[in-house]
Design a protein around this motif. Structure first.
Motif, PDB file in Angstrom:
ATOM      1  N   PHE A 419      -5.935 -12.276  -7.613  1.00  0.00           N
ATOM      2  CA  PHE A 419      -5.191 -11.711  -6.481  1.00  0.00           C
ATOM      3  C   PHE A 419      -4.222 -10.633  -6.955  1.00  0.00           C
ATOM      4  CE2 PHE A 419      -3.147 -12.208  -2.316  1.00  0.00           C
ATOM      5  CZ  PHE A 419      -4.274 -12.442  -1.552  1.00  0.00           C
ATOM      6  N   MET A 420      -3.512 -10.938  -8.049  1.00  0.00           N
ATOM      7  CA  MET A 420      -2.539  -9.976  -8.572  1.00  0.00           C
ATOM      8  C   MET A 420      -3.221  -8.732  -9.129  1.00  0.00           C
ATOM      9  SD  MET A 420       0.600 -11.021  -8.231  1.00  0.00           S
ATOM     10  CE  MET A 420       1.419 -10.017  -9.415  1.00  0.00           C
ATOM     11  N   SER A 421      -4.402  -8.884  -9.731  1.00  0.00           N
ATOM     12  CA  SER A 421      -5.090  -7.717 -10.287  1.00  0.00           C
ATOM     13  C   SER A 421      -5.542  -6.772  -9.181  1.00  0.00           C
ATOM     14  CB  SER A 421      -6.289  -8.152 -11.136  1.00  0.00           C
ATOM     15  OG  SER A 421      -7.207  -8.888 -10.363  1.00  0.00           O
ATOM     16  N   PHE A 422      -5.960  -7.329  -8.044  1.00  0.00           N
ATOM     17  CA  PHE A 422      -6.333  -6.487  -6.902  1.00  0.00           C
ATOM     18  C   PHE A 422      -5.141  -5.651  -6.442  1.00  0.00           C
ATOM     19  CE2 PHE A 422      -6.419  -6.180  -2.208  1.00  0.00           C
ATOM     20  CZ  PHE A 422      -7.483  -5.285  -2.076  1.00  0.00           C
ATOM     21  N   PHE A 423      -3.977  -6.296  -6.329  1.00  0.00           N
ATOM     22  CA  PHE A 423      -2.792  -5.571  -5.879  1.00  0.00           C
ATOM     23  C   PHE A 423      -2.273  -4.607  -6.948  1.00  0.00           C
ATOM     24  CE2 PHE A 423      -2.625  -8.623  -2.458  1.00  0.00           C
ATOM     25  CZ  PHE A 423      -2.089  -7.871  -1.424  1.00  0.00           C
ATOM     26  N   SER A 424      -2.468  -4.942  -8.236  1.00  0.00           N
ATOM     27  CA  SER A 424      -2.029  -4.031  -9.296  1.00  0.00           C
ATOM     28  C   SER A 424      -2.788  -2.720  -9.253  1.00  0.00           C
ATOM     29  CB  SER A 424      -2.212  -4.687 -10.671  1.00  0.00           C
ATOM     30  OG  SER A 424      -1.363  -5.775 -10.815  1.00  0.00           O
ATOM     31  N   VAL A 425      -4.036  -2.760  -8.823  1.00  0.00           N
ATOM     32  CA  VAL A 425      -4.831  -1.541  -8.769  1.00  0.00           C
ATOM     33  C   VAL A 425      -4.439  -0.687  -7.565  1.00  0.00           C
ATOM     34  CG1 VAL A 425      -7.172  -0.631  -8.484  1.00  0.00           C
ATOM     35  CG2 VAL A 425      -6.760  -2.545 -10.025  1.00  0.00           C
ATOM     36  N   ILE A 426      -4.275  -1.324  -6.389  1.00  0.00           N
ATOM     37  CA  ILE A 426      -4.114  -0.524  -5.161  1.00  0.00           C
ATOM     38  C   ILE A 426      -2.667  -0.344  -4.731  1.00  0.00           C
ATOM     39  CG2 ILE A 426      -6.351  -1.340  -4.347  1.00  0.00           C
ATOM     40  CD1 ILE A 426      -4.663  -2.938  -2.200  1.00  0.00           C
ATOM     41  N   PHE A 427      -1.725  -1.113  -5.309  1.00  0.00           N
ATOM     42  CA  PHE A 427      -0.384  -1.158  -4.733  1.00  0.00           C
ATOM     43  C   PHE A 427       0.349   0.184  -4.851  1.00  0.00           C
ATOM     44  CE2 PHE A 427       4.147  -2.440  -4.704  1.00  0.00           C
ATOM     45  CZ  PHE A 427       4.167  -3.046  -3.465  1.00  0.00           C
ATOM     46  N   GLY A 428       0.164   0.892  -5.985  1.00  0.00           N
ATOM     47  CA  GLY A 428       0.868   2.162  -6.169  1.00  0.00           C
ATOM     48  C   GLY A 428       0.446   3.197  -5.147  1.00  0.00           C
ATOM     49  N   CYS A 429      -0.862   3.361  -4.962  1.00  0.00           N
ATOM     50  CA  CYS A 429      -1.381   4.328  -3.996  1.00  0.00           C
ATOM     51  C   CYS A 429      -1.019   3.911  -2.569  1.00  0.00           C
ATOM     52  CB  CYS A 429      -2.895   4.433  -4.168  1.00  0.00           C
ATOM     53  SG  CYS A 429      -3.647   5.743  -3.229  1.00  0.00           S
ATOM     54  N   PHE A 430      -1.123   2.629  -2.291  1.00  0.00           N
ATOM     55  CA  PHE A 430      -0.828   2.071  -0.972  1.00  0.00           C
ATOM     56  C   PHE A 430       0.630   2.324  -0.590  1.00  0.00           C
ATOM     57  CE2 PHE A 430       0.329  -2.017   1.242  1.00  0.00           C
ATOM     58  CZ  PHE A 430      -0.301  -1.728   2.437  1.00  0.00           C
ATOM     59  N   LEU A 431       1.537   2.065  -1.551  1.00  0.00           N
ATOM     60  CA  LEU A 431       2.961   2.254  -1.293  1.00  0.00           C
ATOM     61  C   LEU A 431       3.308   3.735  -1.196  1.00  0.00           C
ATOM     62  CD1 LEU A 431       5.146   0.092  -0.986  1.00  0.00           C
ATOM     63  CD2 LEU A 431       5.856   0.577  -3.318  1.00  0.00           C
ATOM     64  N   ASN A 432       2.589   4.560  -1.940  1.00  0.00           N
ATOM     65  CA  ASN A 432       2.811   6.006  -1.901  1.00  0.00           C
ATOM     66  C   ASN A 432       2.544   6.557  -0.499  1.00  0.00           C
ATOM     67  OD1 ASN A 432       3.246   8.617  -2.648  1.00  0.00           O
ATOM     68  ND2 ASN A 432       1.380   8.831  -3.833  1.00  0.00           N
ATOM     69  N   TRP A 433       1.501   6.076   0.134  1.00  0.00           N
ATOM     70  CA  TRP A 433       1.197   6.507   1.499  1.00  0.00           C
ATOM     71  C   TRP A 433       2.237   6.003   2.486  1.00  0.00           C
ATOM     72  CZ3 TRP A 433      -4.476   4.517   1.010  1.00  0.00           C
ATOM     73  CH2 TRP A 433      -5.197   5.397   0.190  1.00  0.00           C
ATOM     74  N   LEU A 434       2.713   4.761   2.259  1.00  0.00           N
ATOM     75  CA  LEU A 434       3.581   4.142   3.259  1.00  0.00           C
ATOM     76  C   LEU A 434       4.998   4.703   3.247  1.00  0.00           C
ATOM     77  CD1 LEU A 434       2.503   0.403   3.032  1.00  0.00           C
ATOM     78  CD2 LEU A 434       2.109   1.968   4.910  1.00  0.00           C
ATOM     79  N   ILE A 435       5.554   4.962   2.057  1.00  0.00           N
ATOM     80  CA  ILE A 435       6.974   5.361   2.011  1.00  0.00           C
ATOM     81  C   ILE A 435       7.136   6.842   1.707  1.00  0.00           C
ATOM     82  CG2 ILE A 435       7.789   3.059   1.424  1.00  0.00           C
ATOM     83  CD1 ILE A 435       7.973   3.783  -1.415  1.00  0.00           C
ATOM     84  N   ASN A 436       6.050   7.626   1.836  1.00  0.00           N
ATOM     85  CA  ASN A 436       6.116   9.088   1.791  1.00  0.00           C
ATOM     86  C   ASN A 436       6.780   9.617   0.517  1.00  0.00           C
ATOM     87  OD1 ASN A 436       4.847   9.446   4.255  1.00  0.00           O
ATOM     88  ND2 ASN A 436       6.755   9.203   5.384  1.00  0.00           N
ATOM     89  N   MET A 437       6.269   9.168  -0.628  1.00  0.00           N
ATOM     90  CA  MET A 437       6.802   9.663  -1.887  1.00  0.00           C
ATOM     91  C   MET A 437       6.235  11.028  -2.267  1.00  0.00           C
ATOM     92  SD  MET A 437       9.055   7.881  -3.390  1.00  0.00           S
ATOM     93  CE  MET A 437       9.829   6.297  -3.226  1.00  0.00           C
ATOM     94  N   ASP A 438       5.203  11.495  -1.564  1.00  0.00           N
ATOM     95  CA  ASP A 438       4.524  12.720  -1.966  1.00  0.00           C
ATOM     96  C   ASP A 438       4.907  13.901  -1.077  1.00  0.00           C
ATOM     97  OD1 ASP A 438       1.309  11.929  -0.408  1.00  0.00           O
ATOM     98  OD2 ASP A 438       3.368  11.628   0.226  1.00  0.00           O
TER      99      ASP A 438
END
Length: 554
Positions: A419-438
């Motif tokens: 479960f943690m490995s799945f989130f480790s792969v997608i969490f950075g990109c997922f959070l980048n979209w959500l909190i508008n870091m780009d």
């Protein structure tokens, strides 16, 4: 009933609710304060305050999610059929509750409540195995974190003159010396360069505790404190940035010459904490918070995978015996190497987004060539020690006992790791979209844009070559790097120096101690002995004392 399973479900559902709430607060740009009046002294009113905004709610959801995974993992690792399993579970829950209290506090006194809870419960968790090594490690951890309490306690006394302790409202006082006390406190908790000794020593704790402490709770408390309660304009400080850079390079060097699996991961945590501190003091508050969240995910995964290795390899932590793990534990090794690649900042994994933003924004900071070179050099060193772990788990041949039975089973430990490995792969990109870091566009020349990729792959190549080197340097060089540059010896020397320096000024205090605390304790002991002797005698003494009191009152 399995209490571990109950608390896993409760924390997991609560973390999802907090994540949804954080996104809702972010969308509406909302911030709520809950106040409870505790005490009023003339014009000084003490409220117990809780702050709810998108930063605190998102960070709390990550803390609760990792805690839920650690608890379901611990049910098998620590054994929920043993007598001590309930004690371990309640200690971990106390630890989580202390961190939640600290995350939701804009008030220095309520911060101290959560901060002290983290320090004391972490001591209980580090000494859990009750060996000589764990007792010494727990004492180092506790005493170093008490230094941070001193700064917060002095700040609490100092802020009485401001009329309240709500630190979040006093950003215009940051030219005061209070800011240095709070920064010193956060340095002790986050194990920056002068206070780094306790972080590898805390590895004496059980592996689930290490996963929780080193990813999202104790070591990130100081970083979170600086992230929340300082304005962006007043955080530019070159000296503290250099402290963070020194912590990165020093911990990466030590990690390259270490053979204990958990110590290598602890030094990698120290390196990432140095990166976060450096980015804070260069003014990249949001990027540092973003890296704090993504780092928590893959670092906890790294510790949980190492715990499966230790569990299956009969409590062995030496990476020289770890060769050929991919043959016997293929799924765990896959997750372990995914988290190592996230740590390196390999493109399109979780760590890449946050680290790449910090690196590219720091190029615009305008520091000199030495700073620039050391920054990229520390990035390459991260990949160097990460490739050591990849080499010893994948490339090297099997080095453990020839007759053993190690196999991947789908159990609670495996469930949490996948479960943690799945989130480790997608969490950075997922959070980048959500909190508008780009939303900020950075334009670079081509050679600067690919410089971070080149440093990553150069670090991989150097890590591979290091494994083939014989001992090129003098033995004292390896001893120096594997002993944390003798930092613990320096700190004890400084303590002795200050003690001897202040001793001649503190002789006058010995009289005060004799006539106050020690003297009162002596007389209280004598009085309690007399009372015990008096109460254990016959009834005649009670009758005589009754007559004497009666005569006295007449």
């Amino acid at each position: 009933m399995n209490k571990y399973l109950f608390w896993f479900i409760f924390l997991f559902v609560f973390s999802l609710f907090m994540f949804y709430l954080g996104l809702w607060f972010m969308l509406g740009d909302m911030c709520f304060f809950l106040e409870y009046s505790m005490m009023v002294i003339n014009s000084l009113v003490f409220y117990y305050v809780l702050i709810f905004d998108w930063k605190s709610l998102l960070f709390m959801s990550v803390v609760l999610f990792i805690s839920s995974m650690v608890i379901i993992y611990s049910s098998l690792y620590m054994g929920y059929g043993s007598f001590a399993c309930n004690r371990f579970l309640y200690l971990v829950l106390l630890f989580i509750m202390s961190m939640v209290l600290m995350v939701l506090s804009p008030n220095l006194i309520s911060i101290l409540l959560g901060w002290d809870g983290l320090g004391l419960v972490s001591y209980c968790l580090v000494i859990y195995y009750s060996s000589v090594v764990s007792n010494l490690s727990g004492m180092i951890t506790l005493l170093t974190n008490r230094l941070g309490d001193i700064g917060i306690l002095i700040s609490i006394g100092w802020m009485v003159s401001f009329g309240g302790w709500n630190f979040i409202f006093y950003n215009f006082y940051l030219n005061n010396f209070i800011v240095f006390l709070v920064i010193l406190s956060s340095f002790t908790s986050s194990a920056q360069a002068p206070f780094s000794c306790w972080l590898p020593a805390a590895m004496a704790a059980p592996t689930p505790v290490s996963s929780l402490v080193h990813s999202s709770t104790l070591v990130t408390a100081g970083v979170y404190l600086l992230l929340r309660f300082f304005s962006d304009l007043l955080m530019f400080n070159l000296i503290f940035s250099l402290v963070g850079l020194f912590t990165m390079i020093f911990s990466s060097f030590c990690s390259n010459f270490e053979f204990d699996l958990k110590s290598i991961i602890a030094f990698s945590t120290l390196s990432q904490l140095g990166l976060m501190m450096m980015s804070i003091f260069m003014g990249f508050i949001d990027f540092s918070f973003y890296h704090l969240l993504t780092h928590a995910m893959f670092k906890s995964l790294l510790f949980l995978c190492s715990g499966i290795y230790i569990y299956n390899y009969m409590d062995n932590q030496d990476i020289r015996y770890m060769g050929g793990c991919c043959t016997f534990l293929p799924l765990t090794t896959c997750c372990f190497n995914v988290s190592s690649m996230c740590l390196c900042g390999l493109p399109f994994l979780s760590g890449f987004y946050s680290k790449d933003m910090i690196i590219e924004a720091s190029v615009f900071f305008g520091f000199d060539y030495v700073f620039f070179f050391l920054f990229y050099f520390s990035l390459g060193l991260t990949c160097c020690y990460s490739f050591r772990l990849v080499y010893y788990s994948l490339v090297k041949s099997f080095s453990f006992m020839p007759i053993n039975c190690v196999k991947n089973e789908f159990n609670y430990m495996g469930l949490s790791v996948y479960f943690m490995s799945f989130f480790s792969v997608i969490f950075g990109c997922f959070l980048n979209w959500l909190i508008n870091m780009d939303m900020v566009w950075l334009f670079f020349p081509y050679y600067l844009k690919i410089l971070s990729f080149l440093s990553i792959f150069l670090g991989f190549w150097l890590g591979y070559e290091f494994n083939n080197f014989s001992y090129l340097f003098n033995l004292s060089y390896y001893n120096f790097n594997s002993s944390m540059w003798f930092m613990f010896g320096y700190s004890s020397y400084l303590i002795n120096f200050f003690f001897n320096f202040f001793l001649k000024y503190s002789l006058i205090l010995f009289w005060g101690e004799y006539y106050t605390s020690s003297g009162i304790l002596l007389y209280l002991n004598k009085f309690s002995d007399f009372l015990q002797f008096y109460l254990s005698n016959s009834i005649k003494i009670f009758l005589i004392s009754y007559v004497l009191v009666f005569v006295f009152w007449l």
